[in-house]
Design an enzyme around this catalytic site. Structure first.
Site, PDB file in Angstrom:
ATOM      1  N   HIS A  47       0.832  -1.210   0.000  1.00 43.56           N
ATOM      2  CA  HIS A  47       0.000   0.000   0.000  1.00 43.56           C
ATOM      3  C   HIS A  47       0.860   1.250   0.000  1.00 43.56           C
ATOM      4  O   HIS A  47       0.566   2.231  -0.699  1.00 43.56           O
ATOM      5  CB  HIS A  47      -0.920  -0.025   1.218  1.00 43.56           C
ATOM      6  CG  HIS A  47      -1.752   1.197   1.366  1.00 43.56           C
ATOM      7  ND1 HIS A  47      -1.529   2.136   2.359  1.00 43.56           N
ATOM      8  CD2 HIS A  47      -2.804   1.675   0.650  1.00 43.56           C
ATOM      9  CE1 HIS A  47      -2.418   3.108   2.244  1.00 43.56           C
ATOM     10  NE2 HIS A  47      -3.193   2.850   1.222  1.00 43.56           N
ATOM     11  N   GLU A  50       2.127   1.926  -3.479  1.00 45.80           N
ATOM     12  CA  GLU A  50       1.107   2.566  -4.308  1.00 45.80           C
ATOM     13  C   GLU A  50       1.100   4.080  -4.092  1.00 45.80           C
ATOM     14  O   GLU A  50       1.002   4.858  -5.041  1.00 45.80           O
ATOM     15  CB  GLU A  50      -0.260   1.966  -3.966  1.00 45.80           C
ATOM     16  CG  GLU A  50      -1.446   2.708  -4.544  1.00 45.80           C
ATOM     17  CD  GLU A  50      -2.598   2.809  -3.548  1.00 45.80           C
ATOM     18  OE1 GLU A  50      -3.159   3.913  -3.409  1.00 45.80           O
ATOM     19  OE2 GLU A  50      -2.923   1.789  -2.914  1.00 45.80           O
ATOM     20  N   HIS A  51       1.222   4.513  -2.839  1.00 42.48           N
ATOM     21  CA  HIS A  51       1.267   5.945  -2.533  1.00 42.48           C
ATOM     22  C   HIS A  51       2.529   6.593  -3.101  1.00 42.48           C
ATOM     23  O   HIS A  51       2.481   7.687  -3.658  1.00 42.48           O
ATOM     24  CB  HIS A  51       1.229   6.153  -1.016  1.00 42.48           C
ATOM     25  CG  HIS A  51      -0.141   6.125  -0.424  1.00 42.48           C
ATOM     26  ND1 HIS A  51      -0.679   7.193   0.266  1.00 42.48           N
ATOM     27  CD2 HIS A  51      -1.098   5.164  -0.420  1.00 42.48           C
ATOM     28  CE1 HIS A  51      -1.901   6.886   0.668  1.00 42.48           C
ATOM     29  NE2 HIS A  51      -2.182   5.649   0.275  1.00 42.48           N
ATOM     30  N   GLU A 127      -4.297   7.861   7.807  1.00 45.98           N
ATOM     31  CA  GLU A 127      -5.289   6.973   7.191  1.00 45.98           C
ATOM     32  C   GLU A 127      -5.626   5.801   8.117  1.00 45.98           C
ATOM     33  O   GLU A 127      -6.793   5.416   8.251  1.00 45.98           O
ATOM     34  CB  GLU A 127      -4.745   6.458   5.856  1.00 45.98           C
ATOM     35  CG  GLU A 127      -5.762   5.733   5.001  1.00 45.98           C
ATOM     36  CD  GLU A 127      -5.208   5.333   3.646  1.00 45.98           C
ATOM     37  OE1 GLU A 127      -5.911   4.601   2.919  1.00 45.98           O
ATOM     38  OE2 GLU A 127      -4.070   5.735   3.308  1.00 45.98           O
TER      39      GLU A 127
END
Length: 430
Positions: A47, A50-51, A127
């Site tokens: 993840h 991806e950022h 997040e």
């Protein structure tokens, strides 16, 4: 025209579908690598990658990546799931070469600058905090953790604050070099696109991408089931009751999808009508079935007030058991129609269609036409669905609940009622 597929010399698969009268193109690169492919010390790394993909390359900084695509009115994004990661864009058809160039740039030349990394780690920590503060989000994380206990398949995609803060640029480079190879990637475009032109653009930018990933295959998942309850002082409770589902490739996958629609796929579904409309025991209830490459999970999610919890679960269990006894032809026909309509409506969205093609290519190695899917649906029978229900809902359950859940029946009582233990069945009887 249908889906056209080509394979480059390095093994990279390129697929397109031309959608007449659409001036835009949805395109992207889908990789068969997600949160499940992380090592024990990499929880949350997929993840984070991806950022970080949009934070700068050798030729573009983060601002240039964003401004170049938005200068032509386009948009760009990425997403991480349990088993895949995608990097995608949507642009007008004349700007496809630019979009391909930017996507290829972030896949082949991302720098993962330490200063950018530190900022993005902080964003992901926010997040994670936001997800924890959102009960209807966190209950699903706890649900999968409980259904697949101590396995990568059950871990949160976001990672933990401790793991996210520990990651380095070197780990990001290592992960992409190890996990991303042409043999595990597909490039897909749908909309106002010409196949041969698109293949040429991809060949120019990704034709020399490493042919093979050096990835270790993830361990086969084992459904465990179990119980998780988190008492919080909230107005409502979030409850998920689940069972072992079916993998994408097995015979009962589509039957499980249809069964979820019959039980909780809309306002006419059994659960919505019985639990919400007739009894008013919750404000939200639906069923779902998630398939993975080697297993799956079937579940029911409900949101209700504290005073109705003790009554809610027995009614849900009653409806699940009834599905093993009888399903009407009318219900089966309605679920088929819903499924078919969803397939047809996806053809009206270039982005939905590109994603659907990519998923099929990664899972099955080929595009699956709507006619083939509809044919599979047409072969489902009432007997097959009732038999599936009887088997599905007799497996060890998974219970996850967040909120004022003190009156939720005990796990053993729920489990015993599903297997028909007489004393507890009477206790939970409606």
């Amino acid at each position: 025209m249908g889906v056209e597929v080509s394979r480059l010399s390095n093994g990279l698969t390129v697929a397109t579908e031309t959608l007449p009268h659409i001036e835009s193109v949805a395109l992207g690169v889908w990789v068969k690598s997600g949160a499940r492919n992380e090592r024990d010390d990499e929880h949350g790394l997929a993840h984070l990658l991806e950022h970080m993909a949009f934070k700068g390359t050798g030729s573009r900084n983060a601002w240039k990546i964003a401004s170049e695509i938005e200068d032509v009115g386009g948009e760009i994004n990425a997403a991480t799931s349990v088993e895949t990661t995608s990097f995608y864009a949507r642009v007008l058809k004349d700007d496809v070469p630019l979009a391909v160039d930017i996507l290829a740039d972030i896949l082949t030349d991302s720098k993962f600058d330490p200063h950018e990394l530190e900022r993005e780690q902080h964003v992901i920590l926010q997040e994670i905090g936001a997800a924890h503060d959102t009960p209807d989000d966190i209950v699903f994380d706890r649900f999968t953790e409980t259904a697949f206990r101590d396995q990568t398949l059950g871990r949160s995609i976001l990672g933990t604050p401790e793991t996210v803060k520990s990651f380095t640029s070197a780990q990001l480079h290592n992960f992409i070099e190890r996990q991303y190879g042409a043999d595990r990637m597909v490039v897909v475009a749908a909309g106002g696109v010409r196949h041969d032109d698109f293949v040429r653009e991809v060949e120019k930018r990704l034709g020399t991408f490493r042919p093979n990933a050096q990835v270790e295959a993830p361990h086969n998942a084992t459904y465990t089931g179990g119980d998780y309850r988190e008492k919080r002082d909230l107005m409502d409770a979030q409850i998920v009751l689940g069972f072992e589902g079916r993998a994408y490739h097995v015979r009962d996958f589509y039957a499980s999808q249809v069964l979820s629609m019959i039980l909780g796929g809309g306002m006419s579904s059994r659960l919505f009508q019985e639990v919400r409309e007739k009894r008013g025991l919750c404000y939200s209830v639906y069923a779902f079935h998630w398939g993975f490459s080697d297993t799956g999970v079937f579940g029911v999610h409900a949101a209700t007030g504290k005073s109705d919890i003790s009554k809610l679960v027995p009614v849900i269990i009653q409806e699940l058991q009834r599905a093993g006894e009888s399903i009407s032809q009318e219900e089966l026909n309605r679920a088929r129609a819903q499924y078919r309509a969803g397939l047809m409506m996806s053809h009206e969205s270039a982005a939905a269609r590109a994603s659907q093609i990519a998923r099929q290519m990664l899972l099955f190695g080929r595009p699956i036409g709507t006619e083939e899917l509809v044919d599979r649906l047409s072969k489902l029978t009432i007997e097959r669905l009732t038999d599936l229900s009887s088997r599905l809902f007799s497996t060890r359950p998974t219970v996850a609940a967040v909120g004022p859940v003190g009156s939720l029946p005990a796990f053993d009582a729920i489990s015993d009622s599903l297997t028909g233990a007489a004393p507890v069945a009477r206790k939970l009887a409606v």
